[in-house]
Enzyme design. Sequence first.
Site, PDB file in Angstrom:
ATOM      1  N   HIS A 104      -7.160  -4.667  -0.903  1.00  0.00           N
ATOM      2  CA  HIS A 104      -6.494  -5.934  -1.205  1.00  0.00           C
ATOM      3  C   HIS A 104      -7.223  -6.647  -2.340  1.00  0.00           C
ATOM      4  O   HIS A 104      -7.052  -7.848  -2.542  1.00  0.00           O
ATOM      5  CB  HIS A 104      -6.480  -6.848   0.016  1.00  0.00           C
ATOM      6  CG  HIS A 104      -6.034  -6.174   1.260  1.00  0.00           C
ATOM      7  ND1 HIS A 104      -6.912  -5.571   2.136  1.00  0.00           N
ATOM      8  CD2 HIS A 104      -4.800  -5.982   1.762  1.00  0.00           C
ATOM      9  CE1 HIS A 104      -6.216  -5.052   3.158  1.00  0.00           C
ATOM     10  NE2 HIS A 104      -4.936  -5.265   2.947  1.00  0.00           N
ATOM     11  N   HIS A 150       0.831  -1.215   0.000  1.00  0.00           N
ATOM     12  CA  HIS A 150       0.000   0.000   0.000  1.00  0.00           C
ATOM     13  C   HIS A 150       0.863   1.262   0.000  1.00  0.00           C
ATOM     14  O   HIS A 150       0.375   2.336   0.364  1.00  0.00           O
ATOM     15  CB  HIS A 150      -0.917   0.005   1.217  1.00  0.00           C
ATOM     16  CG  HIS A 150      -1.722  -1.225   1.391  1.00  0.00           C
ATOM     17  ND1 HIS A 150      -2.614  -1.666   0.428  1.00  0.00           N
ATOM     18  CD2 HIS A 150      -1.770  -2.143   2.385  1.00  0.00           C
ATOM     19  CE1 HIS A 150      -3.190  -2.784   0.844  1.00  0.00           C
ATOM     20  NE2 HIS A 150      -2.689  -3.105   2.023  1.00  0.00           N
TER      21      HIS A 150
END
Lengths: 330, 330
Positions: free
Chosen positions: A218, A56
């Site tokens: 995700h 991320h």
Amino acid sequence: MKMLINVPETVVADALRGMAVAHPELAVDVENRVVVRRDAPVPGKVALVSGGGSGHEPLHAGFVGRGMLDAACPGEVFTSPVPDQMVRAAAAVDSGRGVLFVVKNYTGDVLNFDMAAELAEDEGVQVAKVLVNDDVAVVDSLYTAGRRGTGATLFVEKIAGALAEEGAPLEAVQAVARRVNESSRSFGVALGACTTPAKGGPTFDLPPGELELGIGIHGEPGRERRPMMTSGEIADFAVDAVLDDLAPDSPVIVLVNGMGATPLLELYGFAAEVQRALGARGTAVARTLVGNYVTSLDMPGASVTVCEVDEELLRLWDAPVCTPGLRWGC
Amino acid sequence: MKMLINVPETVVADALRGMAVAHPELAVDVENRVVVRRDAPVPGKVALVSGGGSGHEPLHAGFVGRGMLDAACPGEVFTSPVPDQMVRAAAAVDSGRGVLFVVKNYTGDVLNFDMAAELAEDEGVQVAKVLVNDDVAVVDSLYTAGRRGTGATLFVEKIAGALAEEGAPLEAVQAVARRVNESSRSFGVALGACTTPAKGGPTFDLPPGELELGIGIHGEPGRERRPMMTSGEIADFAVDAVLDDLAPDSPVIVLVNGMGATPLLELYGFAAEVQRALGARGTAVARTLVGNYVTSLDMPGASVTVCEVDEELLRLWDAPVCTPGLRWGC
């Protein structure tokens, strides 16, 4: 899928070695996977520690520095860090005034930060926590009970980090962090899947000509799939989803966030549509941040996060921040 | 291919509208496609103007601000801006001390900036130029006679911009810009093609399992294709290509640049390998910058640029820069 890596097993360690090269102002412990402000512990300051699965970036390690996080604990890709990392980070940055754990609401992160908080308290570190759960797309998904934590993490870390920098006590830093989370909502869309190093292929299948509305960071499923929409239509959908849940009376800060593979050229165009959509619904925009901040590896797509602010939150947002990923005023 | 756009025809104008929303410190003329520092012309300061095809963001408009560019002229995607834009930009930012045009070496850009220089001179603006041609991969390619201009553009704009900020005369700003270009070399690789809005599909075909060594920032062919290599092998190849042409005696600044769709996690890992490869060849690294700065829309891949520096160039590199895309010291 081709990736710019050596082997999947060393992706996180390799990235940390690169962070150490590029950012000598950070102390990067590659072996133990902890990234710390080099001047920590800062005397008299409450410390902020966050962490989560890698993939991320720049979240979280890229947000370590003055005015934001004191330390970050990167886990494996899309996998929670372990309590040992968090305890080590807390011990490294605690000045004696306590540590705030910023935890995105994913089951693994929540469990591991809870355990770390107990262990750190046993070692004499006072720990408070804030749970970030801003994503209005779905409740109870693949990785989460309740709402997922996404873009608001940046708002929480920035604003609570600014208050901590001013010398506020732990309870006040935790309170403002919670207020920022409660004032924030997010909604994301994917035009395609991301590729994890371990899998070596797409994390899900999205047919050509369709997009996923409400994607998780995700690649968790969202609300629905639809035939491809224009930037303006996507902005309307995302802004509706966010405002249905928040209904702000005051101005908002807006994050128009790229998921990783969407060109900045497209993100800026999307930001213009988000601004239009918010204005059409009577929501005033105080600040807009556009870029890749809470990413999902190489996923094409974007998310919109808004945070309703008063003068105090806006002042803290504007305060100096000196990190690799977010920087102004220094 | 799916894109986060309305229609291909409005991609550049839409992005400029978004820039105006996110960056009130810039004056964005959407209709005429000129982005200018809001405080321009800055009294007593030589002005820097650059521009080029869109699709390489944050280059160039994202580098407008104190310490870097005074104005940028975005063209259509992968297409040179027109002389009218450049003349308008020069007139808007000239304080009377002259304007430096920073021109990447692509045929269209060179012709149009040449014409703009003549027109601006006719209007009483003193114009100097610097040509950026740092890419060692190939000579005489699809878009260029001679070497292509890529990552060194960031070094030229940053360092010459810092000198201009100190009040140096036009000849000195041009001279340092030329010195930076002559001291810089780049090499890029692609793991896949990019997608232009107008075409709506990949700009070239790259077979699964192969990479292109020496890619151009518009997807122009490089030196060769090979079966996929590791991050370390790619770093060795790129560093060899760069150092074969430069052979620095002094330390270098390194830009490890993402082409658009390569995750920051992978870029940092690649940066560690570039650092290793430079060290193994005896080249000292003074600074490393990692991120997406000179991009090719959604191309997966990366480039390495090095600039040999002395104390003066390093001092100018470290000087404050306040732009959307590059920011420190302010």
